[in-house]
Scaffold this motif. Structure first.
Motif, mmCIF file in Angstrom:
data_model
loop_
_atom_site.group_PDB
_atom_site.id
_atom_site.type_symbol
_atom_site.label_atom_id
_atom_site.label_comp_id
_atom_site.label_asym_id
_atom_site.label_seq_id
_atom_site.Cartn_x
_atom_site.Cartn_y
_atom_site.Cartn_z
ATOM 1 N N CYS A 36 53.494 42.924 42.409
ATOM 2 C CA CYS A 36 53.467 44.155 42.969
ATOM 3 C C CYS A 36 54.133 44.730 43.743
ATOM 4 C CB CYS A 36 51.960 44.319 42.730
ATOM 5 S SG CYS A 36 50.518 44.071 41.394
ATOM 6 N N ALA A 62 47.087 42.564 37.515
ATOM 7 C CA ALA A 62 47.969 42.499 38.834
ATOM 8 C C ALA A 62 48.045 41.138 39.226
ATOM 9 C CB ALA A 62 47.327 43.968 39.881
ATOM 10 N N GLN A 91 48.216 47.350 45.706
ATOM 11 C CA GLN A 91 48.770 46.590 44.733
ATOM 12 C C GLN A 91 48.299 46.857 43.615
ATOM 13 O OE1 GLN A 91 50.904 43.192 46.478
ATOM 14 N NE2 GLN A 91 49.550 43.209 48.177
ATOM 15 N N VAL A 92 46.935 46.725 43.306
ATOM 16 C CA VAL A 92 46.365 46.007 41.829
ATOM 17 C C VAL A 92 46.286 48.290 41.533
ATOM 18 C CG1 VAL A 92 43.750 46.869 40.936
ATOM 19 C CG2 VAL A 92 44.767 44.721 42.581
ATOM 20 N N LEU A 95 49.693 48.951 40.640
ATOM 21 C CA LEU A 95 50.250 48.611 38.908
ATOM 22 C C LEU A 95 49.565 49.258 38.009
ATOM 23 C CD1 LEU A 95 52.312 46.331 37.372
ATOM 24 C CD2 LEU A 95 49.948 45.125 36.741
ATOM 25 N N VAL A 109 43.147 40.756 37.475
ATOM 26 C CA VAL A 109 43.424 40.406 39.132
ATOM 27 C C VAL A 109 43.969 39.059 39.496
ATOM 28 C CG1 VAL A 109 43.995 41.261 41.308
ATOM 29 C CG2 VAL A 109 42.582 42.997 39.466
#
Length: 252
Positions: A36, A62, A91-92, A95, A109
């Protein structure tokens, strides 16, 4: 009939740097963990890798890591649980935007590198990451080291967990992975790696480096997508599992 997921870390190229054989590896796995932008990857690579996952019909997840491109996210940084929560959600979320744009769902994740390893044993860090996964997107599955603190904490908080095992890593008697700096951390022989996975799936145990049989739950097995023989090994592992009547598919 027993089922297991095969996952691989993809999308690790960034800028002018190309890593891995993503287009070939994705054919032999059932889920992919997409970098990510912190330890690897960039926006264009993220978009392209989501498209690869959709084209291949595999689950997209992710793969958040520490902000350490030079160290590939494998060097521990002193961060607070609050910072771990924030960088995971960030970051999650990034994405998730690409998966929504592609019309392909975000399914899971999997923390990367030092973040993954530290959360396997650190209760407060595990809680922060589990909360982040729960808050970022509804009904995401968290990939966590089998039998780890992260897996236990996430289950306690109501997060779905896939207990992860590794094809090419050796294990300690307590069920932890042998540290990468140790000379016997990696399994170089493909026959040995395949046999280890089959034992974990069929028997629910793995043989530690000292010969101790260790109980283990195997919901998903990681194959590394950046090695020189990554494609051939992923293909061989999948064919070996299916020859034993084991269905390869993402976690339910």
């Amino acid at each position: 009939m027993r089922c297991i997921d095969i996952n691989a870390d993809l999308g690790e190229s960034f800028g002018a740097y190309r890593m891995g054989a993503d287009e070939q590896v994705v054919r032999w796995v059932s889920s992919v963990n997409i970098a990510c932008g912190f330890h690897a990857g960039d926006p264009s690579v993220m978009r392209h890798t989501v498209a690869l996952a959709k084209q291949a019909g595999v689950a997209a997840g992710a793969h958040p890591g520490l902000p350490d491109l030079a160290g590939f996210g494998r060097r521990w940084m002193e961060i607070s649980p609050e910072e771990a929560y924030d960088l995971t959600v960030y970051q999650v979320g990034a994405l998730a935007a690409f998966t929504r744009a592609a019309g392909w769902p975000l399914r899971h994740v999997k923390p990367h590198g030092a973040l993954y390893n530290r959360a396997a044993a650190d209760e407060r860090l595990a809680e922060a990451i589990a909360h982040a996964v729960r808050d970022a997107e509804a009904d995401l599955c968290l990939y966590a080291l089998a039998g780890s603190r992260l897996a236990a904490v996430a289950e306690r908080l109501g997060v779905r967990v896939a207990h992860e095992v590794f094809a090419d890593r050796t294990y300690q008697p307590d069920g932890s992975l042998t540290p990468r700096r140790a000379p016997n951390a990696l399994i170089q022989d493909e026959d040995t790696a395949v046999a280890q996975v089959l034992q974990m799936v069929r028997e629910g145990r793995v043989r530690a480096v000292d010969g101790t049989p260790v109980p283990i739950r195997a919901d998903t097995v990681c194959v590394h997508g950046d090695g020189p023989h990554a494609v051939a090994f992923a293909k061989r592992l999948r064919e070996a599992l299916e020859a034993e009547g084991i269905t390869v598919q993402p976690p339910a």
